[in-house]
Design a protein around this motif. Structure first.
Motif, mmCIF file in Angstrom:
data_model
loop_
_atom_site.group_PDB
_atom_site.id
_atom_site.type_symbol
_atom_site.label_atom_id
_atom_site.label_comp_id
_atom_site.label_asym_id
_atom_site.label_seq_id
_atom_site.Cartn_x
_atom_site.Cartn_y
_atom_site.Cartn_z
ATOM 1 N N ASP A 47 -2.661 0.976 -11.555
ATOM 2 C CA ASP A 47 -1.170 1.363 -11.257
ATOM 3 C C ASP A 47 -1.177 1.431 -9.632
ATOM 4 N N ARG A 48 -0.162 1.539 -9.129
ATOM 5 C CA ARG A 48 -0.212 1.371 -7.700
ATOM 6 C C ARG A 48 0.807 2.295 -7.061
ATOM 7 N N LEU A 49 0.446 3.107 -6.272
ATOM 8 C CA LEU A 49 1.274 3.934 -5.366
ATOM 9 C C LEU A 49 2.119 3.195 -4.530
ATOM 10 N N LEU A 50 3.521 3.113 -4.738
ATOM 11 C CA LEU A 50 4.351 2.245 -3.693
ATOM 12 C C LEU A 50 5.129 3.149 -2.611
ATOM 13 N N SER A 51 5.201 4.279 -2.779
ATOM 14 C CA SER A 51 5.862 5.045 -1.891
ATOM 15 C C SER A 51 5.766 6.428 -1.824
ATOM 16 N N VAL A 52 6.060 7.367 -0.683
ATOM 17 C CA VAL A 52 6.041 8.845 -0.614
ATOM 18 C C VAL A 52 6.987 9.138 0.202
ATOM 19 N N SER A 53 7.477 10.329 -0.448
ATOM 20 C CA SER A 53 8.977 10.795 0.351
ATOM 21 C C SER A 53 8.818 12.495 0.350
ATOM 22 N N THR A 54 9.498 13.122 1.260
ATOM 23 C CA THR A 54 9.508 14.489 1.385
ATOM 24 C C THR A 54 10.816 14.852 2.218
ATOM 25 N N PRO A 55 11.477 15.982 1.642
ATOM 26 C CA PRO A 55 12.567 16.439 2.516
ATOM 27 C C PRO A 55 11.962 17.278 3.798
ATOM 28 N N HIS A 56 10.780 17.592 3.739
ATOM 29 C CA HIS A 56 10.136 18.389 4.776
ATOM 30 C C HIS A 56 9.714 17.379 6.202
ATOM 31 N N ALA A 57 10.159 16.243 5.991
ATOM 32 C CA ALA A 57 9.640 15.484 7.228
ATOM 33 C C ALA A 57 10.800 14.234 7.263
ATOM 34 N N GLY A 58 11.011 13.597 8.381
ATOM 35 C CA GLY A 58 11.983 12.512 8.744
ATOM 36 C C GLY A 58 11.692 11.378 7.877
ATOM 37 N N LYS A 59 10.091 11.145 7.945
ATOM 38 C CA LYS A 59 9.419 9.895 7.508
ATOM 39 C C LYS A 59 8.179 10.270 6.838
ATOM 40 N N ALA A 60 7.840 9.651 5.814
ATOM 41 C CA ALA A 60 6.360 9.758 5.210
ATOM 42 C C ALA A 60 5.973 8.604 4.854
ATOM 43 N N GLU A 61 4.572 8.025 5.429
ATOM 44 C CA GLU A 61 4.062 6.899 5.367
ATOM 45 C C GLU A 61 2.523 6.992 4.837
ATOM 46 N N MET A 62 2.150 6.114 4.051
ATOM 47 C CA MET A 62 0.850 5.935 3.585
ATOM 48 C C MET A 62 -0.094 5.316 4.487
ATOM 49 N N HIS A 63 -1.157 5.887 5.034
ATOM 50 C CA HIS A 63 -1.887 5.277 6.095
ATOM 51 C C HIS A 63 -3.687 5.475 5.516
ATOM 52 N N GLU A 64 -4.367 4.466 6.162
ATOM 53 C CA GLU A 64 -5.547 4.749 5.867
ATOM 54 C C GLU A 64 -6.329 4.772 7.308
ATOM 55 N N HIS A 65 -7.507 5.015 7.420
ATOM 56 C CA HIS A 65 -8.504 4.879 8.405
ATOM 57 C C HIS A 65 -9.298 3.738 8.200
ATOM 58 N N MET A 66 -9.783 2.923 8.979
ATOM 59 C CA MET A 66 -10.528 1.900 8.994
ATOM 60 C C MET A 66 -11.613 1.647 9.937
ATOM 61 N N HIS A 67 -12.718 1.218 9.698
ATOM 62 C CA HIS A 67 -13.646 0.830 11.052
ATOM 63 C C HIS A 67 -13.179 -0.586 11.153
ATOM 64 N N ALA A 68 -13.115 -1.031 12.304
ATOM 65 C CA ALA A 68 -12.871 -2.296 13.022
ATOM 66 C C ALA A 68 -13.495 -2.591 14.333
ATOM 67 N N ASP A 69 -14.509 -3.437 14.466
ATOM 68 C CA ASP A 69 -14.870 -3.748 15.862
ATOM 69 C C ASP A 69 -15.532 -2.623 16.380
ATOM 70 N N GLN A 87 -0.869 2.042 8.954
ATOM 71 C CA GLN A 87 -0.097 2.194 7.685
ATOM 72 C C GLN A 87 -0.320 1.255 6.486
ATOM 73 N N VAL A 88 -0.099 1.645 5.267
ATOM 74 C CA VAL A 88 -0.250 0.592 3.969
ATOM 75 C C VAL A 88 0.865 0.564 3.089
ATOM 76 N N GLN A 89 1.339 -0.277 2.637
ATOM 77 C CA GLN A 89 2.464 -0.428 1.788
ATOM 78 C C GLN A 89 2.351 0.048 0.478
ATOM 79 N N GLU A 90 1.004 -0.061 0.118
ATOM 80 C CA GLU A 90 0.818 0.492 -1.456
ATOM 81 C C GLU A 90 -0.826 0.650 -1.394
ATOM 82 N N VAL A 91 -0.976 1.539 -2.654
ATOM 83 C CA VAL A 91 -2.599 2.036 -2.748
ATOM 84 C C VAL A 91 -2.661 1.700 -4.186
ATOM 85 N N VAL A 92 -3.667 0.865 -4.578
ATOM 86 C CA VAL A 92 -3.993 0.502 -5.887
ATOM 87 C C VAL A 92 -5.054 1.684 -6.417
ATOM 88 N N VAL A 93 -4.602 2.287 -7.719
ATOM 89 C CA VAL A 93 -5.407 3.091 -8.398
ATOM 90 C C VAL A 93 -6.075 2.467 -9.351
#
Length: 160
Positions: free
Chosen positions: A60-82, A89-95
């Protein structure tokens, strides 16, 4: 009658009741212990964490997140690069089927922007997770001064 009252009190005080109160189900997905760390009142952002277990036979895929607690909620990931740690930000997360995805410090997480106010230790706020197949599920995010014992690592820095 006294035995019934004693059993009722024991059931209400059972640790398993508290655990199940912080677990949610949507289709074949099981969402475990949504939480956020208490941040200073002047902090411009916060983050939310949880674990999604997929007990189903299909991904399944997590497509979005939302909350009235914040003006905006986004899915993010930490990555090692260089040789550097970056956050994006990521647009979806596959489970994956039969697998899990952890939203945790230094991994996937939900960033909360434009907060009306920072939540304090012991408070809760709603977070809606929308999945492609399982649909939407609203969870209650528990706010803690420190990461729960089940979450690691304890150190976290958000520089947005």
């Amino acid at each position: 009658m006294l035995l019934k009252k004693t059993l009722l009190i024991a059931a209400l005080l059972s640790p398993s009741l508290f655990v199940s109160a912080h677990e949610y189900t949507a289709g074949g997905l099981h969402i475990e212990h949504p939480w956020s760390r208490e941040m200073p009142p002047v902090a411009p952002t916060a983050a939310a964490y949880f674990v999604v277990h997929n007990k189903g036979a299909e991904a399944d895929r997590l497509l979005s997140v939302s909350t009235p607690h914040a003006g905006k909620a986004e899915m993010h990931e930490h990555m090692h690069a260089d040789g550097l740690m970056k956050m994006q930000q990521v647009q979806e997360v596959v489970v994956p089927a039969g697998g899990e995805v952890k939203f945790e410090p230094m991994g996937y997480h939900v960033m909360l922007f434009n907060l009306q106010q920072q939540a304090k230790d012991g408070e809760h706020f709603p977070l809606t997770l929308t999945f492609e197949k399982a649909g939407s599920v609203e969870v209650k995010v528990a706010v803690h001064t420190d990461a729960p014992a089940s979450a690691a690592p304890k150190a976290e820095v958000h520089a947005h």
